[in-house]
Design an enzyme around this catalytic site. Sequence first.
Site, PDB file in Angstrom:
ATOM      1  NE  ARG A  15      -2.003  -1.690   3.554  1.00  0.00           N
ATOM      2  CZ  ARG A  15      -2.424  -1.860   4.808  1.00  0.00           C
ATOM      3  NH1 ARG A  15      -3.635  -1.467   5.152  1.00  0.00           N
ATOM      4  NH2 ARG A  15      -1.652  -2.421   5.709  1.00  0.00           N
ATOM      5  CE  LYS A  74       1.648  -2.914   8.817  1.00  0.00           C
ATOM      6  NZ  LYS A  74       0.391  -3.439   9.424  1.00  0.00           N
ATOM      7  CE1 TYR A  93      -4.764   1.902  10.328  1.00  0.00           C
ATOM      8  CE2 TYR A  93      -3.716   1.389   8.237  1.00  0.00           C
ATOM      9  CZ  TYR A  93      -4.858   1.614   8.978  1.00  0.00           C
ATOM     10  OH  TYR A  93      -6.074   1.559   8.375  1.00  0.00           O
ATOM     11  CG  HIS A  95      -1.305  -1.247  15.302  1.00  0.00           C
ATOM     12  ND1 HIS A  95      -2.577  -1.430  15.818  1.00  0.00           N
ATOM     13  CD2 HIS A  95      -1.463  -1.110  13.975  1.00  0.00           C
ATOM     14  CE1 HIS A  95      -3.453  -1.397  14.835  1.00  0.00           C
ATOM     15  NE2 HIS A  95      -2.821  -1.206  13.704  1.00  0.00           N
ATOM     16  CD  GLU A 117      -2.753   2.614  15.494  1.00  0.00           C
ATOM     17  OE1 GLU A 117      -2.583   3.024  14.337  1.00  0.00           O
ATOM     18  OE2 GLU A 117      -1.839   2.546  16.340  1.00  0.00           O
ATOM     19  CB  VAL A 238     -15.071 -11.829  17.970  1.00  0.00           C
ATOM     20  CG1 VAL A 238     -16.132 -12.860  17.683  1.00  0.00           C
ATOM     21  CG2 VAL A 238     -13.756 -12.481  18.292  1.00  0.00           C
ATOM     22  CG  LEU A 239     -12.347  -5.533  18.228  1.00  0.00           C
ATOM     23  CD1 LEU A 239     -10.894  -6.007  18.305  1.00  0.00           C
ATOM     24  CD2 LEU A 239     -12.408  -4.263  17.385  1.00  0.00           C
ATOM     25  CB  ILE A 268      -5.145 -13.934  12.937  1.00  0.00           C
ATOM     26  CG1 ILE A 268      -3.878 -14.666  13.372  1.00  0.00           C
ATOM     27  CG2 ILE A 268      -4.888 -13.033  11.729  1.00  0.00           C
ATOM     28  CD1 ILE A 268      -4.099 -15.772  14.339  1.00  0.00           C
ATOM     29  CG  ASP A 269      -5.913  -7.892  13.659  1.00  0.00           C
ATOM     30  OD1 ASP A 269      -6.830  -8.658  14.006  1.00  0.00           O
ATOM     31  OD2 ASP A 269      -6.106  -6.707  13.351  1.00  0.00           O
ATOM     32  CG  ASN A 299      -0.357  -8.215   5.863  1.00  0.00           C
ATOM     33  OD1 ASN A 299      -0.399  -9.430   5.761  1.00  0.00           O
ATOM     34  ND2 ASN A 299       0.424  -7.466   5.111  1.00  0.00           N
ATOM     35  CG  MET A 300      -6.678 -11.126   5.901  1.00  0.00           C
ATOM     36  SD  MET A 300      -8.295 -11.654   6.453  1.00  0.00           S
ATOM     37  CE  MET A 300      -9.108 -12.029   4.920  1.00  0.00           C
TER      38      MET A 300
HETATM   39  N1  NAD Z   1      -6.499  -9.928   9.623  1.00  0.00           N
HETATM   40  C1  NAD Z   1      -6.653  -8.727   9.118  1.00  0.00           C
HETATM   41  O1  NAD Z   1      -6.009  -8.360   8.151  1.00  0.00           O
HETATM   42  C2  NAD Z   1      -7.644  -7.779   9.721  1.00  0.00           C
HETATM   43  C3  NAD Z   1      -8.050  -6.620   9.043  1.00  0.00           C
HETATM   44  C4  NAD Z   1      -9.028  -5.807   9.622  1.00  0.00           C
HETATM   45  C5  NAD Z   1      -9.570  -6.145  10.875  1.00  0.00           C
HETATM   46  N2  NAD Z   1      -9.123  -7.271  11.514  1.00  0.00           N
HETATM   47  C6  NAD Z   1      -9.668  -7.726  12.809  1.00  0.00           C
HETATM   48  O2  NAD Z   1     -10.984  -8.223  12.639  1.00  0.00           O
HETATM   49  C7  NAD Z   1     -11.636  -8.214  13.902  1.00  0.00           C
HETATM   50  C8  NAD Z   1     -13.030  -7.622  13.757  1.00  0.00           C
HETATM   51  O3  NAD Z   1     -12.919  -6.236  13.428  1.00  0.00           O
HETATM   52  P1  NAD Z   1     -14.199  -5.314  13.214  1.00  0.00           P
HETATM   53  O4  NAD Z   1     -13.723  -4.042  12.638  1.00  0.00           O
HETATM   54  O5  NAD Z   1     -15.273  -6.075  12.522  1.00  0.00           O
HETATM   55  O6  NAD Z   1     -14.649  -5.050  14.729  1.00  0.00           O
HETATM   56  P2  NAD Z   1     -16.108  -4.569  15.206  1.00  0.00           P
HETATM   57  O7  NAD Z   1     -15.910  -3.995  16.551  1.00  0.00           O
HETATM   58  O8  NAD Z   1     -16.783  -3.791  14.143  1.00  0.00           O
HETATM   59  O9  NAD Z   1     -16.919  -5.939  15.336  1.00  0.00           O
HETATM   60  C9  NAD Z   1     -16.624  -6.926  16.287  1.00  0.00           C
HETATM   61  C10 NAD Z   1     -17.936  -7.594  16.658  1.00  0.00           C
HETATM   62  O10 NAD Z   1     -17.624  -8.741  17.456  1.00  0.00           O
HETATM   63  C11 NAD Z   1     -18.720  -8.892  18.341  1.00  0.00           C
HETATM   64  N3  NAD Z   1     -18.348  -9.807  19.408  1.00  0.00           N
HETATM   65  C12 NAD Z   1     -17.597  -9.564  20.500  1.00  0.00           C
HETATM   66  N4  NAD Z   1     -17.508 -10.686  21.242  1.00  0.00           N
HETATM   67  C13 NAD Z   1     -18.225 -11.637  20.597  1.00  0.00           C
HETATM   68  C14 NAD Z   1     -18.517 -12.999  20.862  1.00  0.00           C
HETATM   69  N5  NAD Z   1     -18.055 -13.627  21.961  1.00  0.00           N
HETATM   70  N6  NAD Z   1     -19.270 -13.679  19.965  1.00  0.00           N
HETATM   71  C15 NAD Z   1     -19.743 -13.072  18.858  1.00  0.00           C
HETATM   72  N7  NAD Z   1     -19.506 -11.784  18.560  1.00  0.00           N
HETATM   73  C16 NAD Z   1     -18.753 -11.092  19.422  1.00  0.00           C
HETATM   74  C17 NAD Z   1     -19.023  -7.464  18.780  1.00  0.00           C
HETATM   75  O11 NAD Z   1     -20.318  -7.373  19.342  1.00  0.00           O
HETATM   76  C18 NAD Z   1     -18.879  -6.717  17.459  1.00  0.00           C
HETATM   77  O12 NAD Z   1     -20.119  -6.599  16.789  1.00  0.00           O
HETATM   78  C19 NAD Z   1     -10.716  -7.397  14.820  1.00  0.00           C
HETATM   79  O13 NAD Z   1      -9.959  -8.303  15.603  1.00  0.00           O
HETATM   80  C20 NAD Z   1      -9.825  -6.666  13.870  1.00  0.00           C
HETATM   81  O14 NAD Z   1      -8.584  -6.320  14.452  1.00  0.00           O
HETATM   82  C21 NAD Z   1      -8.171  -8.074  10.952  1.00  0.00           C
END
Ligand code: NAD
Length: 371
Positions: A15, A74, A93, A95, A117, A238-239, A268-269, A299-300
């Site tokens: 990026r 980054k 970003y 972190h 962030e 989830v988050l 996973i992050d 980092n999808m």
């Molecule tokens: N791997 C990657 O490249 C990448 C990229 C972007 C985001 N992410 C990750 O994805 C995850 C989700 O991000 P987001 O922006 O959608 O967050 P978000 O806050 O919009 O959504 C998270 C949701 O999880 C729900 N939740 C919490 N505990 C729960 C449980 N026990 N069961 C079911 N649902 C539950 C919350 O109510 C919320 O609606 C985060 O960990 C974020 O860091 C990863």
Amino acid sequence: MKVGVAREIKPDEYRVALTPAGALELKNRGHEVLVETTAGDGSSFPDAAYERVGATIVSLDEVWGQSELLLKVKEPIAAEYGRLRDDLVLFTYLHIAADEPLTRALVDSGVSAVAYETVETGRGRLPLLAPMSEVAGRLAAQAGAYFLEKPFGGRGLLLGGVPGVAPGKIVIIGGGIVGYNAAIIALGLGAQVTILERSIDRMRHLEEVLSGRVSLLMSNSLQIEAEVADADLVIGAVLIPGALAPKLVTREMIAGMKDGAVVVDVAIDQGGCFETSHATTHSDPVYVVDGVIHYCVANMPGGVPITSTLALTNATLPYVEAIANKGLRAAVDADAALAKGVNVIGGKVTYEAVAEAHRLDYTPLEVALAA
Ligand SMILES: NC(=O)c1ccc[n+]([C@@H]2O[C@H](COP(=O)([O-])OP(=O)(O)OC[C@H]3O[C@@H](n4cnc5c(N)ncnc54)[C@H](O)[C@@H]3O)[C@@H](O)[C@H]2O)c1
């Protein structure tokens, strides 16, 4: 202001922090734009595209040495720490709550470090993280569909089915930004979609926007176990803000899944929400546990840099313009959301969670700015 755009040097990062369209907006406001040579290549923006809008292509030393506001995607890595200085505003970003060496480098250099962030608008919204969650969610459904194909180790199942043949079943755990975006792509593919959520309000919202096309179920251990057992694809999304992801899917649940089923752990992050998850990369994205394919790329969005760069810069540009037009001090005075982005300034840590994480003194931003 002299606004610089540095080339990303982390592995698998394609990026860039400013597009030629963004560079033109800044030029039109009277700013000088310095772009490190080849910075945009990975996102299909060659040097010539920046030059056409009046930006100057410069070397690594020039972009870091001459910029007043430096844009990156980054966080700086160790090789870049020596380039930080007290008359530089760095916007990227960061972190840093999870990165003590970088926090110390930022503090020691006196740089003004603003983290994408932690820019936070009302009601806890994170406008510079949301676009990457949108990308990751959409990609999660796509990656899952791909790895379900037999030649890639999957069950050999088409998620959409065909007339006379049932579609595949996708279970999404967490219905936030990632979960919602995964769901709309999954629905587009014709799959049968279930979302497990913990927030009833969020489920009400999803019911409304997805017009009843998905099953919405309360997330608890028993329900997760039942849903995961006959899923073809499970997406972890989830988050819990500020915490590691809870391990909602146990090793036993994975062992009970169909052979060749796929799990995509987007969380996973934050450590991942499957007990069997560990982070992978775009160059080696999957591994198998108990016959279940795990895709856990940390980092999808990096896999689709053209889309991700545009989505990210759409969100960052208004803040970049504010800092460039007014200077950081006046820009944070005028915008409380941007003020939350300032993590370190003049050797002081101004973001409480970062200070706590590294047992450093916390200085409120107003105090640090008044010094
Ligand atoms: N791997 C990657 O490249 C990448 C990229 C972007 C985001 N992410 C990750 O994805 C995850 C989700 O991000 P987001 O922006 O959608 O967050 P978000 O806050 O919009 O959504 C998270 C949701 O999880 C729900 N939740 C919490 N505990 C729960 C449980 N026990 N069961 C079911 N649902 C539950 C919350 O109510 C919320 O609606 C985060 O960990 C974020 O860091 C990863």
